[in-house]
Design a protein around this motif. Structure first.
Motif, PDB file in Angstrom:
ATOM      1  N   LEU A 122       0.682  -1.350   0.010  1.00 46.00           N
ATOM      2  CA  LEU A 122       0.026   0.131   0.159  1.00 46.00           C
ATOM      3  C   LEU A 122       0.823   1.198   0.264  1.00 46.00           C
ATOM      4  CD1 LEU A 122      -2.816  -0.961   2.565  1.00 46.00           C
ATOM      5  CD2 LEU A 122      -2.871  -0.846  -0.058  1.00 46.00           C
ATOM      6  N   ARG A 123       1.888   1.250   0.780  1.00 46.16           N
ATOM      7  CA  ARG A 123       2.713   2.419   0.650  1.00 46.16           C
ATOM      8  C   ARG A 123       3.431   2.670  -0.561  1.00 46.16           C
ATOM      9  NH1 ARG A 123       8.171   2.575   4.536  1.00 46.16           N
ATOM     10  NH2 ARG A 123       8.833   4.608   4.036  1.00 46.16           N
ATOM     11  N   TYR A 135       1.965   1.943  -3.373  1.00 45.75           N
ATOM     12  CA  TYR A 135       1.206   2.541  -4.233  1.00 45.75           C
ATOM     13  C   TYR A 135       0.979   3.858  -3.986  1.00 45.75           C
ATOM     14  CZ  TYR A 135      -0.432  -2.168  -5.889  1.00 45.75           C
ATOM     15  OH  TYR A 135      -0.047  -3.566  -6.392  1.00 45.75           O
ATOM     16  N   ARG A 136       0.912   4.287  -2.678  1.00 44.19           N
ATOM     17  CA  ARG A 136       0.837   5.617  -2.502  1.00 44.19           C
ATOM     18  C   ARG A 136       2.165   6.499  -3.141  1.00 44.19           C
ATOM     19  NH1 ARG A 136      -1.110   3.630   2.320  1.00 44.19           N
ATOM     20  NH2 ARG A 136       0.890   3.726   3.335  1.00 44.19           N
ATOM     21  N   ALA A 137       3.252   5.634  -3.145  1.00 46.62           N
ATOM     22  CA  ALA A 137       4.295   6.507  -3.574  1.00 46.62           C
ATOM     23  C   ALA A 137       4.315   6.560  -5.243  1.00 46.62           C
ATOM     24  CB  ALA A 137       5.625   5.451  -3.650  1.00 46.62           C
ATOM     25  N   GLU A 138       3.638   5.715  -5.844  1.00 51.10           N
ATOM     26  CA  GLU A 138       3.499   5.438  -7.229  1.00 51.10           C
ATOM     27  C   GLU A 138       2.443   6.748  -7.594  1.00 51.10           C
ATOM     28  OE1 GLU A 138       0.815   2.564  -9.656  1.00 51.10           O
ATOM     29  OE2 GLU A 138       2.533   1.966  -9.481  1.00 51.10           O
ATOM     30  N   LYS A 139       1.305   7.058  -6.768  1.00 52.89           N
ATOM     31  CA  LYS A 139       0.494   8.050  -7.024  1.00 52.89           C
ATOM     32  C   LYS A 139       1.116   9.349  -6.578  1.00 52.89           C
ATOM     33  CE  LYS A 139      -3.792   5.706  -5.938  1.00 52.89           C
ATOM     34  NZ  LYS A 139      -4.921   5.716  -4.965  1.00 52.89           N
ATOM     35  N   VAL A 140       2.008   9.567  -5.807  1.00 50.29           N
ATOM     36  CA  VAL A 140       3.060  10.697  -5.378  1.00 50.29           C
ATOM     37  C   VAL A 140       3.924  11.141  -6.735  1.00 50.29           C
ATOM     38  CG1 VAL A 140       4.961  11.765  -4.010  1.00 50.29           C
ATOM     39  CG2 VAL A 140       2.890  10.667  -3.102  1.00 50.29           C
ATOM     40  N   ARG A 141       4.641  10.185  -7.201  1.00 51.08           N
ATOM     41  CA  ARG A 141       5.291  10.362  -8.391  1.00 51.08           C
ATOM     42  C   ARG A 141       4.582  10.750  -9.622  1.00 51.08           C
ATOM     43  NH1 ARG A 141       7.792   5.646  -6.407  1.00 51.08           N
ATOM     44  NH2 ARG A 141       6.476   4.291  -7.904  1.00 51.08           N
ATOM     45  N   ALA A 142       3.308  10.266  -9.622  1.00 49.28           N
ATOM     46  CA  ALA A 142       2.506  10.503 -10.816  1.00 49.28           C
ATOM     47  C   ALA A 142       2.211  11.938 -10.847  1.00 49.28           C
ATOM     48  CB  ALA A 142       1.263   9.675 -10.871  1.00 49.28           C
ATOM     49  N   ARG A 143       1.629  12.211  -9.595  1.00 45.50           N
ATOM     50  CA  ARG A 143       1.387  13.795  -9.357  1.00 45.50           C
ATOM     51  C   ARG A 143       2.449  14.674  -9.565  1.00 45.50           C
ATOM     52  NH1 ARG A 143      -0.308  13.419  -4.435  1.00 45.50           N
ATOM     53  NH2 ARG A 143       1.378  14.302  -3.396  1.00 45.50           N
ATOM     54  N   LEU A 144       3.705  14.238  -8.890  1.00 44.37           N
ATOM     55  CA  LEU A 144       4.837  15.406  -9.155  1.00 44.37           C
ATOM     56  C   LEU A 144       5.675  14.971 -10.456  1.00 44.37           C
ATOM     57  CD1 LEU A 144       6.224  14.342  -5.392  1.00 44.37           C
ATOM     58  CD2 LEU A 144       4.898  16.319  -6.336  1.00 44.37           C
ATOM     59  N   ALA A 145       5.262  14.366 -11.393  1.00 45.04           N
ATOM     60  CA  ALA A 145       5.739  13.912 -12.883  1.00 45.04           C
ATOM     61  C   ALA A 145       6.368  15.308 -13.494  1.00 45.04           C
ATOM     62  CB  ALA A 145       5.051  13.215 -13.666  1.00 45.04           C
ATOM     63  N   PRO A 146       5.477  16.362 -13.253  1.00 46.34           N
ATOM     64  CA  PRO A 146       5.984  17.568 -13.973  1.00 46.34           C
ATOM     65  C   PRO A 146       7.254  18.375 -13.211  1.00 46.34           C
ATOM     66  CG  PRO A 146       3.574  17.468 -13.906  1.00 46.34           C
ATOM     67  CD  PRO A 146       3.972  16.378 -12.911  1.00 46.34           C
ATOM     68  N   GLN A 147       6.908  18.238 -11.896  1.00 46.40           N
ATOM     69  CA  GLN A 147       8.114  18.982 -11.214  1.00 46.40           C
ATOM     70  C   GLN A 147       9.389  17.864 -11.355  1.00 46.40           C
ATOM     71  OE1 GLN A 147       5.477  18.837  -7.680  1.00 46.40           O
ATOM     72  NE2 GLN A 147       6.217  20.951  -7.248  1.00 46.40           N
ATOM     73  N   LEU A 148       9.474  16.720 -11.396  1.00 43.54           N
ATOM     74  CA  LEU A 148      10.400  15.728 -11.518  1.00 43.54           C
ATOM     75  C   LEU A 148      11.055  15.893 -12.679  1.00 43.54           C
ATOM     76  CD1 LEU A 148       9.045  12.552  -9.735  1.00 43.54           C
ATOM     77  CD2 LEU A 148      10.692  13.890  -8.677  1.00 43.54           C
ATOM     78  N   ARG A 165      10.207  13.276  -0.317  1.00 43.88           N
ATOM     79  CA  ARG A 165      10.163  13.407   1.334  1.00 43.88           C
ATOM     80  C   ARG A 165       9.056  14.456   1.759  1.00 43.88           C
ATOM     81  NH1 ARG A 165      16.294  12.274   2.843  1.00 43.88           N
ATOM     82  NH2 ARG A 165      16.150   9.976   2.733  1.00 43.88           N
ATOM     83  N   ALA A 166       9.249  15.409   0.902  1.00 46.99           N
ATOM     84  CA  ALA A 166       8.219  16.565   1.515  1.00 46.99           C
ATOM     85  C   ALA A 166       6.567  15.875   1.067  1.00 46.99           C
ATOM     86  CB  ALA A 166       8.629  17.905   0.541  1.00 46.99           C
ATOM     87  N   GLU A 167       6.576  15.288   0.313  1.00 48.24           N
ATOM     88  CA  GLU A 167       5.360  14.863  -0.049  1.00 48.24           C
ATOM     89  C   GLU A 167       5.105  13.554   0.824  1.00 48.24           C
ATOM     90  OE1 GLU A 167       2.718  15.822  -2.052  1.00 48.24           O
ATOM     91  OE2 GLU A 167       4.094  17.512  -2.211  1.00 48.24           O
ATOM     92  N   GLY A 168       5.951  12.877   1.582  1.00 50.93           N
ATOM     93  CA  GLY A 168       5.709  11.842   2.327  1.00 50.93           C
ATOM     94  C   GLY A 168       5.901  10.514   1.841  1.00 50.93           C
ATOM     95  N   SER A 169       6.971  10.505   0.823  1.00 52.66           N
ATOM     96  CA  SER A 169       7.236   9.408   0.059  1.00 52.66           C
ATOM     97  C   SER A 169       8.859   9.240  -0.135  1.00 52.66           C
ATOM     98  CB  SER A 169       6.464   9.506  -1.260  1.00 52.66           C
ATOM     99  OG  SER A 169       6.782   8.007  -2.150  1.00 52.66           O
ATOM    100  N   GLY A 170       9.261   8.293  -0.731  1.00 50.27           N
ATOM    101  CA  GLY A 170      10.704   8.254  -1.022  1.00 50.27           C
ATOM    102  C   GLY A 170      10.928   7.502  -2.331  1.00 50.27           C
ATOM    103  N   LEU A 173      10.099  -1.624  -1.882  1.00 52.52           N
ATOM    104  CA  LEU A 173      10.014  -2.394  -0.738  1.00 52.52           C
ATOM    105  C   LEU A 173       9.662  -3.619  -0.566  1.00 52.52           C
ATOM    106  CD1 LEU A 173       9.588   0.641   1.662  1.00 52.52           C
ATOM    107  CD2 LEU A 173      11.824  -0.754   1.345  1.00 52.52           C
ATOM    108  N   PRO A 174       8.072  -3.758  -1.174  1.00 53.34           N
ATOM    109  CA  PRO A 174       7.384  -5.268  -1.236  1.00 53.34           C
ATOM    110  C   PRO A 174       8.489  -6.315  -1.786  1.00 53.34           C
ATOM    111  CG  PRO A 174       5.787  -3.458  -1.878  1.00 53.34           C
ATOM    112  CD  PRO A 174       7.369  -2.893  -1.735  1.00 53.34           C
TER     113      PRO A 174
END
Length: 194
Positions: free
Chosen positions: A36-37, A39-52, A75-80, A86-87
């Motif tokens: 689940l962590r 999947y959350r990181a995947e969503k964060v990366r998708a949301r941050l894609a333009p910034q990345l 990290r600012a978005e609570g991910s890494g 990790l799984p």
């Protein structure tokens, strides 16, 4: 220890193949919080894609600064950056132990559709169970690839089919593990995306 668990499950269910399925489901259920962590990181990366993308353009010539900036943003978005793997890393020792069981005498003589669980499809191309495992893994991989978010790297898509090739060179028992784990991933991904 794992050997004793498989023996207990096999005696309870009357089937080593069923014991492998139950052991796999138990491992995957235990790893659910890490998944689940991821999947959350995947969503964060998708949301941050333009910034990345902007960071990659700005720091294309300085990979150290790029890595630092990327990590700080995640990290600012609570991910890494490692949350997505990790799984897989946590599951690796269990897979290794199971593989040792699958290649040893513990499952020899037990069958699935008349095929000994220690048989490898590459060595026994007439093994029906081996071909069914390969077909199931190909279908699961195809499903998983279709569920990946847009813009997923090509190597991630290709990795989904790695289990298909791997199943041909591993014992049928390992194929049972791969199919069960792959089905779990497919269902987990479908539920997590909702």
């Amino acid at each position: 220890m794992l050997h004793h668990v498989l023996v207990l499950l096999a005696s309870s269910t009357g089937s080593v193949a069923a014991a492998i399925v139950i052991a796999t489901l138990t491992v995957r259920a235990a790893l659910l919080p890490l998944s689940l962590r991821a999947y959350r990181a995947e969503k964060v990366r998708a949301r941050l894609a333009p910034q990345l993308t902007k960071l990659r353009e700005q720091h294309a010539k300085d990979p150290v600064v790029l890595a630092e900036q990327t990590t700080a943003l995640m990290r600012a978005e609570g991910s890494g950056p490692l949350a997505g793997i990790l799984p897989m890393l946590a599951q690796a020792p269990v897979v290794w132990l199971l593989y040792r069981e699958f290649t040893g005498d513990a499952v020899r003589g037990h069958t699935l559709l008349g095929t000994d669980l220690t048989v490898k499809l590459l060595d026994h191309p007439a093994a029906l169970a081996g071909w069914l495992i390969v077909a199931a893994l190909a279908a699961i991989a195809g499903w998983n690839v279709r569920q990946l978010p847009e813009g997923s790297p090509g190597f991630v898509r290709a990795l989904s089919f790695g289990t298909v090739a791997f199943a041909a060179i591993t014992p049928v028992a390992a194929g049972i593990y791969l199919v069960t784990s792959g089905l779990w991933t497919a269902v987990e991904r479908a539920v997590a995306r909702r």
